[in-house]
Design a protein around this motif. Structure first.
Motif, PDB file in Angstrom:
ATOM      1  N   ALA A  24       0.828  -1.222   0.000  1.00 18.09           N
ATOM      2  CA  ALA A  24       0.000   0.000   0.000  1.00 18.09           C
ATOM      3  C   ALA A  24       0.849   1.254   0.000  1.00 18.09           C
ATOM      4  CB  ALA A  24      -0.943   0.009   1.198  1.00 18.09           C
ATOM      5  N   ALA A  25       1.705   1.392  -1.030  1.00 14.91           N
ATOM      6  CA  ALA A  25       2.564   2.591  -1.125  1.00 14.91           C
ATOM      7  C   ALA A  25       1.715   3.835  -1.338  1.00 14.91           C
ATOM      8  CB  ALA A  25       3.545   2.426  -2.285  1.00 14.91           C
ATOM      9  N   ASP A  26       2.046   4.875  -0.595  1.00 18.03           N
ATOM     10  CA  ASP A  26       1.312   6.147  -0.688  1.00 18.03           C
ATOM     11  C   ASP A  26       2.004   7.040  -1.717  1.00 18.03           C
ATOM     12  OD1 ASP A  26      -0.233   8.326  -0.336  1.00 18.03           O
ATOM     13  OD2 ASP A  26       0.559   8.875   1.637  1.00 18.03           O
ATOM     14  N   THR A  27       1.720   6.790  -3.032  1.00 15.60           N
ATOM     15  CA  THR A  27       2.393   7.536  -4.097  1.00 15.60           C
ATOM     16  C   THR A  27       1.467   8.541  -4.772  1.00 15.60           C
ATOM     17  OG1 THR A  27       1.837   5.816  -5.695  1.00 15.60           O
ATOM     18  CG2 THR A  27       3.944   5.610  -4.566  1.00 15.60           C
ATOM     19  N   ALA A  28       0.304   8.794  -4.183  1.00 13.97           N
ATOM     20  CA  ALA A  28      -0.639   9.740  -4.789  1.00 13.97           C
ATOM     21  C   ALA A  28      -0.015  11.123  -4.879  1.00 13.97           C
ATOM     22  CB  ALA A  28      -1.921   9.786  -3.952  1.00 13.97           C
ATOM     23  N   ASP A  29       0.009  11.699  -6.100  1.00 16.33           N
ATOM     24  CA  ASP A  29       0.514  13.060  -6.350  1.00 16.33           C
ATOM     25  C   ASP A  29       1.992  13.210  -6.007  1.00 16.33           C
ATOM     26  OD1 ASP A  29      -2.024  13.871  -7.116  1.00 16.33           O
ATOM     27  OD2 ASP A  29      -2.594  14.338  -5.059  1.00 16.33           O
ATOM     28  N   ARG A  39      14.578  17.396  -5.423  1.00 22.47           N
ATOM     29  CA  ARG A  39      13.403  17.774  -4.640  1.00 22.47           C
ATOM     30  C   ARG A  39      12.307  16.729  -4.787  1.00 22.47           C
ATOM     31  NH1 ARG A  39      11.786  23.804  -6.233  1.00 22.47           N
ATOM     32  NH2 ARG A  39      12.086  22.969  -8.341  1.00 22.47           N
ATOM     33  N   ALA A  40      11.363  16.787  -3.849  1.00 25.18           N
ATOM     34  CA  ALA A  40      10.199  15.914  -3.888  1.00 25.18           C
ATOM     35  C   ALA A  40       8.965  16.747  -3.596  1.00 25.18           C
ATOM     36  CB  ALA A  40      10.344  14.789  -2.865  1.00 25.18           C
ATOM     37  N   TRP A  41       7.863  16.414  -4.272  1.00 26.90           N
ATOM     38  CA  TRP A  41       6.594  17.120  -4.063  1.00 26.90           C
ATOM     39  C   TRP A  41       5.489  16.099  -3.818  1.00 26.90           C
ATOM     40  CZ3 TRP A  41       9.879  18.021  -8.105  1.00 26.90           C
ATOM     41  CH2 TRP A  41      10.420  19.306  -8.244  1.00 26.90           C
ATOM     42  N   ARG A  42       4.533  16.508  -3.032  1.00 20.14           N
ATOM     43  CA  ARG A  42       3.263  15.782  -2.980  1.00 20.14           C
ATOM     44  C   ARG A  42       2.197  16.803  -3.323  1.00 20.14           C
ATOM     45  NH1 ARG A  42       1.881  10.937  -1.392  1.00 20.14           N
ATOM     46  NH2 ARG A  42       3.783  10.588  -0.183  1.00 20.14           N
ATOM     47  N   GLY A  43       1.662  16.693  -4.506  1.00 26.24           N
ATOM     48  CA  GLY A  43       0.775  17.732  -4.998  1.00 26.24           C
ATOM     49  C   GLY A  43       1.564  19.013  -5.210  1.00 26.24           C
ATOM     50  N   ALA A  44       1.107  20.117  -4.619  1.00 20.45           N
ATOM     51  CA  ALA A  44       1.808  21.396  -4.750  1.00 20.45           C
ATOM     52  C   ALA A  44       2.783  21.635  -3.610  1.00 20.45           C
ATOM     53  CB  ALA A  44       0.783  22.541  -4.792  1.00 20.45           C
ATOM     54  N   ALA A 101       9.251  11.408   5.509  1.00 21.47           N
ATOM     55  CA  ALA A 101       8.833  12.535   4.677  1.00 21.47           C
ATOM     56  C   ALA A 101       8.026  12.070   3.460  1.00 21.47           C
ATOM     57  CB  ALA A 101      10.052  13.332   4.219  1.00 21.47           C
ATOM     58  N   LEU A 102       8.398  10.922   2.879  1.00 19.96           N
ATOM     59  CA  LEU A 102       7.788  10.483   1.625  1.00 19.96           C
ATOM     60  C   LEU A 102       6.504   9.697   1.831  1.00 19.96           C
ATOM     61  CD1 LEU A 102      11.007   9.356  -0.278  1.00 19.96           C
ATOM     62  CD2 LEU A 102       9.822  11.557  -0.413  1.00 19.96           C
ATOM     63  N   GLY A 103       6.324   9.147   3.020  1.00 20.15           N
ATOM     64  CA  GLY A 103       5.117   8.375   3.271  1.00 20.15           C
ATOM     65  C   GLY A 103       5.384   6.885   3.158  1.00 20.15           C
ATOM     66  N   PRO A 104       4.443   6.068   3.596  1.00 20.26           N
ATOM     67  CA  PRO A 104       4.643   4.612   3.642  1.00 20.26           C
ATOM     68  C   PRO A 104       4.752   3.991   2.255  1.00 20.26           C
ATOM     69  CG  PRO A 104       2.366   5.185   4.163  1.00 20.26           C
ATOM     70  CD  PRO A 104       3.126   6.471   4.121  1.00 20.26           C
ATOM     71  N   LEU A 118       8.816   3.585  -7.587  1.00 21.39           N
ATOM     72  CA  LEU A 118       8.123   4.696  -8.228  1.00 21.39           C
ATOM     73  C   LEU A 118       7.196   4.216  -9.327  1.00 21.39           C
ATOM     74  CD1 LEU A 118      11.051   7.250  -8.665  1.00 21.39           C
ATOM     75  CD2 LEU A 118       9.368   7.137  -6.837  1.00 21.39           C
ATOM     76  N   SER A 119       6.112   4.947  -9.488  1.00 15.70           N
ATOM     77  CA  SER A 119       5.213   4.717 -10.621  1.00 15.70           C
ATOM     78  C   SER A 119       5.743   5.478 -11.828  1.00 15.70           C
ATOM     79  CB  SER A 119       3.802   5.204 -10.280  1.00 15.70           C
ATOM     80  OG  SER A 119       3.317   4.576  -9.118  1.00 15.70           O
ATOM     81  N   ALA A 120       5.223   5.178 -12.993  1.00 13.86           N
ATOM     82  CA  ALA A 120       5.647   5.868 -14.212  1.00 13.86           C
ATOM     83  C   ALA A 120       5.291   7.348 -14.131  1.00 13.86           C
ATOM     84  CB  ALA A 120       4.990   5.219 -15.423  1.00 13.86           C
ATOM     85  N   GLY A 121       6.171   8.190 -14.677  1.00 17.53           N
ATOM     86  CA  GLY A 121       5.911   9.615 -14.747  1.00 17.53           C
ATOM     87  C   GLY A 121       6.151  10.376 -13.462  1.00 17.53           C
TER      88      GLY A 121
END
Length: 988
Positions: A24-29, A39-44, A101-104, A118-121
């Motif tokens: 259950a990787a939390d890779t949303a946004d 750098r890393a972003w989650r959404g904005a 920082a990146l999530g589970p 990582l997912s594509a893109g």
């Protein structure tokens, strides 16, 4: 590149799946970037990436396409052959922080190592590789236009040097590899641009690239071809000659065969070489989206956001330009404008244009160049863009006709730079930011942006530093944002420094910022610096403006009047006003009120630094302060003389060279004194540190003694008197010290600190004799007599006042003599010598009347009213006290006004009018009285007596209990009388 000249795409591997089904990787946004800063972003929201070494670990894992890296491989990547002793523990710590920082499920432990799934893109490098591969396929398939656009999209993902500021040998190797690939992509794109016939546009870019990479022959080859196709054959051949010479000098080799063949074809004017491989296609309509990213921690400015958003939303019916967002550097103009522009994007579906006009720099953008860039962004071919400013502006407006586009013009120099860049039709809008107020921009809605409120400032500081750290030291956090002057840029810098230093406390940062001389140096982080922001504005000033900016930052007052500024600059009023208003227009100075100006706290510190650095000769700073002190002293002396005609004090003041202001009447003089109170006392305090200015500083303090007696400025007057006293003592100046002690005695007496006041007056008398100074010789024993009166030491008081009368008469100071006579009358009242008291007070009043001393006449009537009250002539007493009250009210002598209300209350009580007595006693409590807490106890006692007669026994006893507490805390003899009032027998 490969054998066909195509860019070789870095090796790609099939990415490892993001996570197993159960992870259950939390890779949303979630997005990552390595083509610039890591750098890393989650959404904005930008996620914290930690220290440079932590970013090195993140980069190493991202570049492995999901494959596992062992701990040993990561240690080698980060530190190479010289890892620290705790390297393994450090790697585990970095991994733990990144996982949090990146999530589970994103950073996982695997077989003794780590991997990022990582997912594509998600990674910008992978996206760039995919775009480059698609471009290669499109070019091979003959779709040159699509290939060019794909390469442009791939290159657009670069935001700077890849893996910027990431340490370690692995990062160095990858940085070199990725930089080389970027150059190959650029060469391929430029090659296709030339094939498309865009040779004129390519010349500028190729010229810059060959300067940056002088030994790269492919770039030289493309530049030669672009110049030749632009009709510049001689320049093309010159490029070959320069290249041949450079290669021989630097490497000892000849140009490669392809370059030599190209030279021969140019010499032969080969017609095939002059024709591009494909005709340029008409560009498709482009929707520009040029707005910079909005900061994720935008804070406050709610009213501005709502107001500007509403105006932008209404742009479908009007053309609107907002040139407000004017303010000092660092106040957040760009941040606010970008935030509002992003919020307004739905109202402008046809695009948003943005440009930094570089208005504060040495080379502001020319409107012609900006219009050319805008037209290209809107899809206009270069060949269709005219040369002149007028034609470009007209074409720009025509292009926008029927479209709904927002134009954000940031950092504008002036209205002339902005006008050609404004849309001309309904549906479009322009936001303009500038340091100057664009009053001459017709139709513009102006907004002056000020610093943040304390609440907004603390919110911004908390968002950057973290709620936990700020909550633990809230007061220190408030001290930090206050030291930053609530300026957003300064707050961001201070907070960023603290956030990057986990071992610092908020109080430690507050202590560092408390040092004013170091504050501007502390407010810098990376490429952000408050001082550098102010420097841009200062660098644009004309010499006269720059001098005014420097010198007017020297005085300590909260603001400065136009007349005082003219004294500092030694210029006429009109010329001074013109300079100040021009500085207001640049936002370096604020208009506090008509005829008054002020600096932001940090701008003032910068102005002083400029004065220390640039003022030539350096003595100009001291001369400016000397003129200001002269101006205040000369004007305050005129106020004193108007209020006290015939008083010889003004004759004993130090002479001045700079004239003071004239006044039409006494009211205007008093108005000036109270309006300038803060600035005047600040000037005294500041000048006390200069031996050359000390005598005039103490004389200004004495000439402005009404500020102490009124109670309105007593606290500042006291701290200033202490500073001047200490300076005089330190320099062994008996005259300055004696006068300062006398001034201090006055303010201590007014506040009821009689023992301290008496000691200061005693020392003043001794110093006056040592310095043969006639001014304190009468005033010091006069003060001591008043103090003795309040302390019920009537014999001492009589002796002191008789000494004062003799000394005043010896100096020919009749107002002083009258004052001492009135004070002696009050002592005789308490000694039971009522007839003598009335006579003494009348004699003093006669002198005041004879000399036309309106304010001092009130003092005489006050003393006579007290004596008449004791003599039982109550109607006469109330008449005298009533007339005195009116004068004190007119002259803003609040403490004297309160004290007179108390004496009127006593007279009414003696006349058996308890209701009137209670009314005046209440007013005395509200206004406060001369004598501080001791006098408050007297008022409460009288109020209690009046209330008791009115049948309000409980309230009366409450007043007496409060009075008793005051008397007991001060050791006053009146405590005995109040205890009797509170005794059961008295109550019965």
């Amino acid at each position: 590149m490969d054998r066909n000249g195509e860019p070789r795409i870095p090796e790609q591997r099939a990415p490892v799946p993001a996570a197993d089904a159960g992870q259950a990787a939390d890779t949303a946004d979630l997005r990552f970037g390595v083509l610039g800063s890591v750098r890393a972003w989650r959404g904005a929201d930008v996620l914290p990436s930690g220290s440079p070494q932590q970013r090195a670990l993140l980069a190493a894992l991202l570049l492995r396409d999901g494959r596992t890296a062992t701990a040993a491989e990561l240690i080698d990547a980060i530190w190479g052959d010289e890892p620290p002793s705790q390297a393994l523990a450090a790697v585990r710590t970095y991994a733990s922080r990144l996982r949090k920082a990146l999530g589970p499920g994103v950073l996982v432990s695997d077989a003794g190592g780590y991997a990022i799934r990582l997912s594509a893109g998600v990674l910008d490098l992978a996206t760039a590789q995919e775009l480059a591969a698609e471009a290669e396929k499109a070019r091979a398939g003959g779709d040159q236009a699509r290939a060019r656009e794909l390469l442009k999209a791939s290159l657009a993902l670069w935001t700077g040097e890849p893996l910027a500021n990431v340490p370690g040998p692995h990062a160095d190797t990858e940085r070199t590899r990725l930089s080389e690939w970027r150059l190959q992509l650029t060469e391929a794109r430029l090659d296709m641009e030339l094939d498309a016939g865009c040779h004129a546009e390519a010349v500028s870019e190729l010229t810059a690239l060959t300067a940056a990479y002088p030994l790269r022959e492919r770039l030289r080859e493309l530049l030669m071809l672009a110049l030749y196709r632009s009709g510049r054959q001689a320049e093309a051949l010159a490029v070959y000659a320069d290249t041949r010479r450079l290669l021989a000098d630097e490497l000892g080799v000849d140009p490669r065969p392809e370059l030599s063949r190209l030279q021969q074809r140019i010499l032969q004017a080969d017609e095939d070489l002059a024709r591009p491989a494909e005709a340029p296609a008409a560009p498709a309509p482009v929707r520009a989206a040029q707005l910079p990213a909005s900061v994720p921690d935008f804070t406050g400015r709610v009213s501005f956001v709502q107001e500007l958003s509403a105006r932008l939303a209404a742009a479908d019916t009007t053309v609107m330009a907002v040139s407000a967002l004017a303010g000092i550097g660092g106040v957040g103009k760009t941040t606010l404008a970008v935030h509002v522009a992003h919020a307004a994007r739905p109202h402008f579906p046809d695009g948003q244009l943005y440009v930094d006009l570089q208005g504060t720099g040495p080379r502001a953008c020319e409107p012609e160049a900006v219009l050319g860039a805008f037209l290209r962004a809107l899809g206009t071919p270069d060949a269709s863009i005219p040369d002149s400013l007028e034609e470009r502006a007209a074409l720009f407006r025509s292009t926008l006709d029927g479209r709904r586009v927002l134009v954000l013009l940031d950092n504008a120099r002036d209205a002339a730079q902005v006008r050609p860049l404004l849309p001309g039709t309904a549906g479009c809008a322009a936001l303009v930011t500038s340091r100057i107020r664009m009053l001459d921009l017709a139709g513009a809605y102006l907004v002056d942006l000020d610093v943040m409120s304390p609440e907004e400032a603390l919110q911004l500081f908390t968002k950057i530093v973290g709620k936990e750290r700020v909550s633990a030291e809230r007061q220190s956090a408030l001290d930090v944002v206050a030291a930053c002057g609530f300026l957003p840029l300064a707050i961001r810098i201070a907070a960023s420094r603290l956030a990057s230093r986990p071992t610092w406390t908020v109080s430690f940062l507050a202590a560092k910022l408390a040092d004013e001389r170091r504050r501007l140096d502390e407010l810098q982080a990376g490429d952000l610096a408050v001082k550098a922001t102010f420097e841009l504005g200062y660098g644009q000033l004309e010499p006269a403006q720059a001098r005014a900016f420097r010198l007017l930052g020297l005085p300590d007052g909260s603001d400065i009047s136009l007349a005082a500024a003219a004294a500092v600059l030694d210029l006429p009023l009109q010329e001074t006003e013109d300079l100040l208003e021009s500085l207001v227009d640049t936002s370096l100075v604020e208009s506090a009120a008509p005829g008054r100006y002020r600096y932001h706290d940090l701008v003032r510190l910068y102005a002083r630094a400029c004065a220390e650095r640039d003022e030539d000769p350096p003595s100009g700073r001291a001369a400016a302060m000397s003129r200001l002190l002269d101006f205040y002293l000369a004007t305050a002396a005129k106020v004193y003389a108007i209020e006290r005609p015939g008083d010889r004090l003004v004759e004993h003041l130090a002479p001045t060279q700079y004239p003071g202001l004239p006044f039409a009447d006494g009211h205007a003089a008093v108005d000036w004194l109270y309006a300038e109170a803060n600035c005047l006392l600040s000037c005294v305090h500041q000048c006390a540190g200069d031996p050359a200015l000390l005598r005039r500083a103490v004389d200004l303090l004495w000439a402005a003694k009404d500020l102490a007696e009124s109670g309105a400025n007593s606290r500042q007057y006291e701290t200033t008197a202490v500073a001047v006293r200490d300076a005089g003592h330190e320099r062994g100046d008996a005259s300055a010290e004696g006068r300062a002690r006398l001034a201090l005695s006055t303010v201590l007496l007014v506040s009821g600190r009689f023992e301290q006041a008496d000691e200061e007056a005693r020392l003043s008398s001794l110093l006056a004799k040592e310095a043969a100074d006639p001014m304190p010789a009468g005033a010091a024993p006069n003060d001591r007599g008043i103090i003795a009166f309040y302390q019920n030491r009537h014999a001492d008081g009589e002796r002191f006042l008789k000494e004062a009368i003799d000394n005043y008469r010896a100096d020919g100071n009749r107002p002083g003599e009258a004052s001492a006579l009135c004070n002696l009358a009050r002592i005789h009242v308490n000694m039971g010598r009522t007839a003598s008291a009335v006579d003494l007070a009348q004699r003093g009043l006669d002198i005041f009347n004879e000399m036309g001393l309106a304010l001092r006449v009130a003092n005489g009537r006050f003393a006579l009213g007290i004596a008449l009250t004791r003599a039982g002539r109550l109607d006469d007493a109330l008449s005298q006290l009533g007339q005195a009250l009116q004068v004190f009210q007119d002259n803003r002598q609040r403490l004297w006004e309160g004290t007179t209300h108390f004496r009127i209350a006593e007279a009414h009580f003696a006349a058996r009018r308890p209701a009137r007595a209670a009314q005046h006693a209440e007013q005395a409590l509200a206004l406060r009285c001369i004598g501080g807490e001791w006098m408050r106890g007297n008022v409460l006692t009288t109020l209690g007596r009046a209330l008791d007669q009115l049948g309000q026994a409980d309230r009366a006893r409450a007043c007496w209990r409060e009075a008793l507490a005051i008397y007991e805390s001060t050791g006053a003899a009146e405590a005995k009388d109040v205890r009797q009032l509170l005794s059961p027998m008295a109550a019965a």
